[in-house]
Every structure is written in C-alpha cells, then in structure tokens.
Design an enzyme around this catalytic site. Structure first.
Site, mmCIF file in Angstrom:
data_model
loop_
_atom_site.group_PDB
_atom_site.id
_atom_site.type_symbol
_atom_site.label_atom_id
_atom_site.label_comp_id
_atom_site.label_asym_id
_atom_site.label_seq_id
_atom_site.Cartn_x
_atom_site.Cartn_y
_atom_site.Cartn_z
ATOM 1 N N ARG A 40 0.822 -1.211 0.000
ATOM 2 C CA ARG A 40 0.000 0.000 0.000
ATOM 3 C C ARG A 40 0.856 1.261 0.000
ATOM 4 O O ARG A 40 0.464 2.281 -0.574
ATOM 5 C CB ARG A 40 -0.947 -0.015 1.204
ATOM 6 C CG ARG A 40 -2.048 -1.055 1.069
ATOM 7 C CD ARG A 40 -2.966 -1.085 2.276
ATOM 8 N NE ARG A 40 -4.130 -1.920 2.022
ATOM 9 C CZ ARG A 40 -5.081 -2.165 2.909
ATOM 10 N NH1 ARG A 40 -4.994 -1.643 4.133
ATOM 11 N NH2 ARG A 40 -6.117 -2.934 2.597
ATOM 12 N N LYS A 202 -14.489 -17.260 5.668
ATOM 13 C CA LYS A 202 -15.911 -17.261 6.023
ATOM 14 C C LYS A 202 -16.810 -16.760 4.909
ATOM 15 O O LYS A 202 -16.426 -15.937 4.093
ATOM 16 C CB LYS A 202 -16.120 -16.416 7.282
ATOM 17 C CG LYS A 202 -15.442 -16.993 8.521
ATOM 18 C CD LYS A 202 -15.805 -16.204 9.770
ATOM 19 C CE LYS A 202 -15.191 -16.828 11.010
ATOM 20 N NZ LYS A 202 -15.573 -16.104 12.246
ATOM 21 N N GLY A 355 -6.148 -8.808 1.234
ATOM 22 C CA GLY A 355 -4.835 -8.833 1.857
ATOM 23 C C GLY A 355 -4.133 -10.168 1.771
ATOM 24 O O GLY A 355 -2.926 -10.238 1.489
ATOM 25 N N GLY A 379 -11.804 -5.146 1.936
ATOM 26 C CA GLY A 379 -13.221 -4.878 2.139
ATOM 27 C C GLY A 379 -13.767 -3.874 1.142
ATOM 28 O O GLY A 379 -14.905 -4.004 0.667
#
Length: 400
Positions: A40, A202, A355, A379
């Site tokens: 980043r 998940k 990530g 996200g």
C-alpha cells in the site's frame, strides 16, 4: 455508466498549495513492530511524486491498526511508516507526533514547496471514526485542497478520508482513480468468459459479492474455508474443518441461484486434509465424499486444481479474491501457489484483491506486473464489486 472522477490532473495550479493527502499506510507489522508488506505504501508513490514535482506542500494523513479510543499505542505510531517511506522512495519526510496542535501548525507554516509531512495516526482520536465535524474541520484547516488516495479505506466514512471533503475542493489521487476505473469496467463491460475465484475463511464477508457475481460471472470457483460450508451444504461430511454449518441454507440458496450450479458454481471435488496445522503436518488427498470426522480440510486437491486451471486458462477475465488453502503452511500451499502461477502472465485480464491474496502472490515470488491489476482494497474491493456506493469514491465524483 462510467463514473466521472475529478482527479488531481484537474487542479492545474498546485505550486505552493497545501495539499492534504489521505493515504492508506495501514501496513502489516510483525510482533517487533517491523513492517512486513509495503504494497500500500508503494501504491501511493505516483500521487506523492506528482505533487512534489508540481511543488505542492504535501501533508499526508493515514490510520494504522485499530488503537483503542484516545490511547496512543506506541506500537501504532507512524514512526516506522515514515522511516520505511524515506528508505523506499528516498524522499525526506517530517513525521509529526500529533494530528493537530501548535507543533503541527508551525510545521505546516514552515513547510516549503515540494516538502512532505506525515501526521500522526488519525485513529489515535476517537473523533476520527465518528467523522466528528470539529475534528474534521481542524484537519481541513491545514489544507487548501484535499486528495483522497486511500482506496483501502474508501468503504469507511471517517473524518480524514471523507469528512474533509465537506470543507475543501476534493480530488482523486492516481491510485484511487485507477481502482475506480478498473473495477467499474469489470462490473460494466467485462470480457467473457468471466471467472470469479473466491476463497478465504468465512461466507459472511463474501455473501454480497457472491450474490452480485452469480448474475455476472460465467463461472464461480470456490476454495478455502469458504468452500467447506458449500461442501457441507452439498451433503458431504467436512470432518473437523472450519465450517459455518449455520449458513447451510444460505449456501444452498446461492448454489441454487445458478441454473446449473454443477457447471457454473464449482466446489472442490478433492481436498488436502490433515489432523493438525503445522509445517510438519502429514497430509492426505481425499475425494470430498471420503473426509473422516477427525481430519481438517486445509487445501484444494490436485484434481480440483487441474479443473480450476483449465477453466481459468479459457477465461477472458479472472477475478481472484481469497486463497483456496491455508497457504501460510507449506503442506497446504499447493492450491494457492498453483493458482498464482496459473494466473501470472496469463494473456487475459486478471484482477486480484484482498490482503491474503496479495500476501500470497508475494510469498510465492510473483511481481504485481504479472497481473493486470492488484487491488489495494480488501473490504473496499468487495463492497465496490457488490455494487455499493463507497463514501470515499462518492466524494471524488461530486462537484466541489
């Protein structure tokens, strides 16, 4: 419809301007406080160098980690980030110990054209995440204009990445501009066949994007702990594996939404299992119908890898978010390593995000240049691909 973005190219006069730049320097660190991945940081270089070349006075803002409200955790100060920034880019940077106050006031007053200041971790102030008007106004008072280049935080409506836009002319940096253009094209005009490869742990974090892509992707390939939930929902025993069994009905619904999910929505047919997660773990390759109750599914198997790669190689666009196995451990890394190699230098559009995905391609020695686009947002990328309007994107498409 393409998004009309206001970028720093639209601000013709930058010389001498105090430019507040929201960057995403939320970098991973080890237990000793050393930065382990500079992705980043490196992604913001074009914007920062452009502003320096235009002789702007550059003030950088970022958060780091999740400090407790109003607690200045020494481990989450921006000192190591500033040090790494200077080492990588060979650009002098003055790091402040606060976000505002007399010392910051004086430093910005004394800042010369082409110089750079980095303010302290914005999340050291609880007002940051609340988008508090007074805190926001204080930050905004340090600039003449605002540049948002933090795509990784674009799904948050905080003071330093969204609120400042209420007080200053606002523009997208080059990183944010690129992310918006690439992901918008993916949603609106993808080359087909379009394959969506999704992994991770998940189902909750991937529900929205899965639902959105079921109507867009020609094929969905599932791996990781996420796949265990779908394997369970398909009537197979997943043994002692990570599995959200309470999401069985949701998984069944998602699969049923594909007219022929056996062709368009693929789950692993064979898997790598073990009784422990360790470098010295003994592994077994089993068909999904043969997983015993005392073993864990920790990677996709060789037949699944072969099938997935065959589909990927015929695609015109591939989106990959989330590793298909526990790649951090060598016994369970083959699936992720094979997918990364298969996608690298593929003569098609390859878009990667998340990530763990970024960490994996670095771990296995791949350069970002081997892929069409590697997103800096986890996200934020998922929410953008769900079709949601992100606060950090909205502010650079509004008239200011």
């Amino acid at each position: 419809m393409p998004i009309s973005i206001r970028t720093i190219h639209d601000q013709l006069e930058l010389k001498g301007k105090r430019v507040l730049v929201r960057v995403d320097f939320n970098l991973p660190m080890d237990e000793n406080g050393k930065i382990t991945d500079t992705t980043r940081l490196e992604a913001t270089e074009p914007t920062i160098r452009y502003l320096i070349q235009k002789e702007a006075r550059v003030i950088l803002l970022s958060h780091l980690g999740r400090p407790k409200p109003n607690e200045h955790d020494e481990r989450l100060k921006m000192d190591e980030v500033a040090k790494t920034f200077s080492q990588i880019f060979k650009i002098p940077i003055k790091k402040m110990d606060k976000c505002f106050g007399k010392e910051v006031d004086q430093a910005i007053t004394n800042l010369k054209n082409g110089e750079v200041i980095l303010l302290e971790n914005t999340r050291f102030h609880c007002e940051e995440e609340k988008n508090d008007p007074q805190f926001t106004k204080t930050l905004a008072s340090y600039g003449d204009l605002f540049v948002n280049d933090a795509f990784g935080a674009a799904h948050r409506a905080h003071s330093s990445n969204v609120g400042i836009a209420d007080f200053l002319p606002t523009y997208a940096g080059f990183l944010l501009e690129k992310e918006i253009k690439v992901l918008t094209a993916l949603l609106e005009t993808p080359e087909r066949p379009l394959v969506f490869l999704v992994g991770g742990a998940k189902i909750d974090t991937k529900i929205g994007v899965l639902e959105h892509f079921l109507g867009k992707a020609d094929t969905v390939l599932v791996g990781g702990g996420l796949a265990n939930t779908f394997i369970h929902a398909s009537g197979y025993d997943v043994g002692n594996s990570l599995c959200e069994k309470d999401k069985e009905n949701l998984a069944k619904r998602l699969m049923a939404e594909c007219v022929d999910f056996h062709e368009r929505f693929l789950i692993p047919t064979d898997v790598i299992v073990s009784d422990k997660i360790a470098e010295d773990a003994k592994t077994f390759t089993l068909a999904i119908e043969n997983v015993p109750k005392d073993l864990k599914i920790l990677d996709i198997g060789p037949k699944t890898i072969e099938k997935y790669l065959q589909i990927i190689q015929k695609a015109k666009t591939v989106v990959w978010n989330g590793p298909p196995g526990l790649y951090e451990f060598t016994p369970f890394a083959r699936g992720t390593k094979s997918i990364a190699k298969g996608l690298s230098n593929l003569q098609t559009t390859t878009i990667l995000g998340g990530g763990d995905t970024v960490d994996a391609i670095r771990k296995f020695g791949h350069s970002f240049k081997e892929f069409s686009h590697v997103s800096t947002g986890g996200g934020a990328m998922l929410e953008f691909l769900e079709g949601k309007e992100l606060p950090g994107v909205k502010i650079v498409t509004m008239a200011k």
